[in-house]
Design a protein around this motif. Structure first.
Motif, short mmCIF file in Angstrom:
data_model
loop_
_atom_site.label_atom_id
_atom_site.label_comp_id
_atom_site.label_asym_id
_atom_site.label_seq_id
_atom_site.Cartn_x
_atom_site.Cartn_y
_atom_site.Cartn_z
N UNK A 1 0.81 -1.22 0.00
CA UNK A 1 0.00 0.00 0.00
C UNK A 1 0.85 1.27 0.00
N UNK A 2 2.17 1.12 0.07
CA UNK A 2 3.04 2.27 -0.17
C UNK A 2 2.97 2.70 -1.63
N UNK A 3 2.61 1.74 -2.50
CA UNK A 3 2.54 2.01 -3.93
C UNK A 3 1.12 2.00 -4.47
N UNK A 4 0.25 1.28 -3.80
CA UNK A 4 -1.01 0.87 -4.41
C UNK A 4 -2.15 1.11 -3.44
N UNK A 5 -3.25 1.67 -3.93
CA UNK A 5 -4.44 1.88 -3.11
C UNK A 5 -5.62 1.31 -3.86
N UNK A 6 -6.15 0.20 -3.39
CA UNK A 6 -7.18 -0.54 -4.12
C UNK A 6 -8.46 0.29 -4.28
N UNK A 7 -9.13 0.12 -5.43
CA UNK A 7 -10.45 0.69 -5.64
C UNK A 7 -10.48 2.05 -6.29
N UNK A 8 -9.33 2.55 -6.77
CA UNK A 8 -9.31 3.87 -7.39
C UNK A 8 -9.38 3.81 -8.91
N UNK A 9 -9.65 2.64 -9.44
CA UNK A 9 -9.96 2.50 -10.87
C UNK A 9 -11.45 2.19 -10.96
N UNK A 10 -12.20 3.02 -11.68
CA UNK A 10 -13.66 2.89 -11.67
C UNK A 10 -14.23 2.99 -13.08
N UNK A 11 -15.42 2.42 -13.24
CA UNK A 11 -16.13 2.45 -14.52
C UNK A 11 -17.47 3.15 -14.31
N UNK A 12 -17.58 4.37 -14.81
CA UNK A 12 -18.83 5.13 -14.72
C UNK A 12 -19.54 5.00 -16.07
N UNK A 13 -20.27 3.90 -16.22
CA UNK A 13 -20.87 3.55 -17.50
C UNK A 13 -22.38 3.36 -17.35
N UNK A 14 -23.10 3.53 -18.46
CA UNK A 14 -24.55 3.36 -18.45
C UNK A 14 -25.01 2.87 -19.81
N UNK A 15 -26.13 2.13 -19.83
CA UNK A 15 -26.74 1.72 -21.08
C UNK A 15 -27.40 2.92 -21.75
N UNK A 16 -27.37 2.94 -23.08
CA UNK A 16 -28.01 4.04 -23.82
C UNK A 16 -29.53 4.02 -23.65
N UNK A 17 -30.10 2.82 -23.50
CA UNK A 17 -31.55 2.70 -23.36
C UNK A 17 -31.88 1.91 -22.10
N UNK A 18 -33.06 2.13 -21.52
CA UNK A 18 -33.41 1.39 -20.30
C UNK A 18 -33.83 -0.05 -20.57
N UNK A 19 -34.22 -0.36 -21.82
CA UNK A 19 -34.72 -1.71 -22.11
C UNK A 19 -34.30 -2.13 -23.51
#
Length: 545
Positions: free
Chosen positions: A40-58
């Motif tokens: 953890x001196x080099x690495x902090x888990x969970x700071x890569x994220x995907x903010x994605x969504x479908x173009x349509x609800x169905x």
């Protein structure tokens, strides 16, 4: 049989955990070395994220769904050769969710070979084919960002809520009888177990699994089921240690399989149905024993790209079980563009389940934009190679990573401005990058606004060039630039010319078009004269009676 303690859950199930605000505890080994420190001196888990969504609800099954959004690397180090992995899950009832999670329908790799600079935001658009074998219902698409070497940067697919992001949608279509592997009645050695229970440790010896099939068809037929076992996790095929295919008869709809663990550690059972509907069952468990486990690499990277003299290469590692490893040697090697070793460091010892690391200064690296980092793990006594990882860092790897965004007013035409984006090595990437926003203000009035522009044009023209104060704002990735300038009356108004001068300018500018038009007119007149002449000639030969 017994459940593992919270410490063992942390060590085996959670490959990495977020350090939060706690000060990392330095890892220890049987042969302590001052080089070894916390990962953890080099690495902090969970700071890569995907903010994605479908173009349509169905969607209807057989459609191609589209997801759009942003991938974020909020780490202080670059990500190399990352995969956007996804699990499609049909939502369970609230009561079933608590004990069994959602129903896994399918898994796939949406994007591969992604490399991102520190603090980078990457716009993506991905097609997701929806199989006709997906049952109708409410769905979640759960995302994970991981390297092909097995390093988790965002989310762990074997834990229910540990994701890099989630998108939801609905699949609509013909209501067909549902067929799926039923986690609610799963047993191990005839004892009921749940897929969401804390990881369970079994004594050494054979394990008998039974997975019922939920089948709503009126005319039931045999179901083909593929079974596969993995060490540690099932995301990577190289972790597979055995597989078989069985046909389940309709009069006894239960998948039965026996597994003999090769030693202590974490394992995963995966059963999969591909017809008449897609369904996946996963169960992760641990096996006790006194045999020493093999060391597992947790991450291999560099603290920055391109690195400076103060940056480091680093490797993280751990034992995948409570027992210490045998005496193990870890070599960390840096090679320049010519594959010449410029730095190397080694540690050895018997390591436990804490996530440990050591670094290697890059002060001797003479090709900071093109180099290799390698980690090799061997048994110290036998010299047998246990595992290894290799990463090549180059400008090509980050060719889609925007490094600089520039705005400039055209020197000759003040009503034109230029937008330029470049990668870390200074190459123009307008054709690949996305301009998330472009706004032009004249005073307080918005006169131009564009979003998600791709490709980015080299130049843009102002909608009008009235006198006033102009402000242009451009955003791409995590970069934002502003350009302000003033157009005076003289700069904004076109030069006035005498009428004769304007006529001459027009003729000179359009001389080719005018010549073609004149030729067409003359040709038409010639045809008319020819028709008239021919008509008169005929009348002379045959005068009317």
């Amino acid at each position: 049989m017994k459940q593992l303690t919270q410490l063992f859950i942390f060590i085996v199930v959670m490959k990495f955990s977020a350090s939060g605000n706690n000060t990392p505890v330095l890892a220890q080994s049987s042969n302590p070395s001052p080089k070894i420190e916390s990962c953890f001196q080099y690495y902090d888990y969970g700071k890569a994220r995907a903010q994605l969504a479908f173009e349509k609800p169905a969607y209807r099954n057989q459609d191609n769904a589209t997801i759009i959004g942003t991938l974020l690397n909020e780490n202080t180090f670059p990500l190399a050769n990352v995969t956007l992995y996804a699990q499609l899950k049909r939502r369970n009832t609230p009561q079933g969710l608590l004990s069994d999670g959602h129903f896994i329908t399918d898994t796939f790799r949406l994007l591969t070979n992604l490399s991102m600079l520190p603090d980078e935001r990457r716009f993506v658009s991905v097609k997701v084919p929806l199989s006709p074998l997906y049952p109708s219902g409410e769905y979640e698409l759960q995302y994970y960002l991981l390297s092909e070497s097995g390093f988790h940067y965002g989310g762990r697919p074997f834990l229910e809520e540990d994701t890099a992001g989630v998108s939801t949608m609905r699949i609509e279509g013909d209501t067909k009888p549902v067929v799926h592997l039923d986690p609610s009645r799963f047993t191990v050695n005839n004892d009921p177990h749940r897929t969401r229970e804390p990881i369970h440790e079994y004594a050494p010896g054979p394990l008998s699994f039974a997975i019922p099939i939920h089948d709503e068809r009126k005319e039931k037929k045999p179901v083909q089921v593929e079974i596969r076992y993995y060490q540690f996790e099932d995301t990577f095929n190289e972790n597979s240690i055995g597989d078989l295919s069985v046909s389940i008869p309709p009069n006894d709809p239960v998948v039965r399989a026996t597994f003999i663990p090769p030693g202590p550690g974490a394992y995963v059972l995966v059963a999969r149905i591909n017809d008449p509907m897609k369904s996946v069952f996963r169960y992760r468990f641990a096996v006790a024993g006194s045999q020493a486990p093999s060391l597992r690499l947790g991450d291999l990277g560099v603290t920055n790209y391109p690195p400076t003299k103060t940056d480091k290469a680093y490797v993280c590692f751990q034992a995948p079980a409570p027992q210490e490893t045998t005496d193990t040697t870890i070599d960390l090697i840096v090679l320049n563009a010519g594959k010449k070793v410029v730095a190397q460091e080694s540690v050895h010892g018997s390591f436990d389940g804490k996530v440990q690391a050591f670094g290697l200064p890059l002060e001797k690296l003479d090709t900071p934009k093109d180099f290799w980092v390698q980690a090799i793990v061997t048994d110290t006594q036998s010299k047998k190679e246990i595992t290894k990882a290799l990463t090549h860092y180059s400008c090509d790897m980050f060719s889609r990573s925007l490094s600089e965004l520039a705005l400039a007013q055209d020197q000759d035409n003040k009503g034109i401005f230029h937008v330029t984006v470049t990668d870390i090595c200074g190459k123009n990437m307008n054709s690949q990058a996305t301009l998330s926003q472009l706004k032009v203000m004249r005073g307080e009035k918005l006169i131009m606004e564009l979003y998600n522009v791709r490709p980015i044009a080299d130049s843009y023209t102002l909608p009008d060039t009235l006198p006033g104060q102009y402000r242009i704002q451009a955003r791409a990735g995590n970069k934002e630039k502003n350009l302000e300038f003033t157009l005076s009356e003289k700069q904004s108004a076109p030069e006035q010319k005498a009428p004769l001068s304007r006529v001459i300018d027009y003729i000179l500018a359009h001389r080719l078009q005018l010549a073609l038009a004149a030729g067409s007119v003359l040709t038409g007149l010639g045809l008319i004269l020819l028709i008239v002449w021919r008509y008169k000639a005929l009348h002379r030969q045959h005068p009317p009676v």
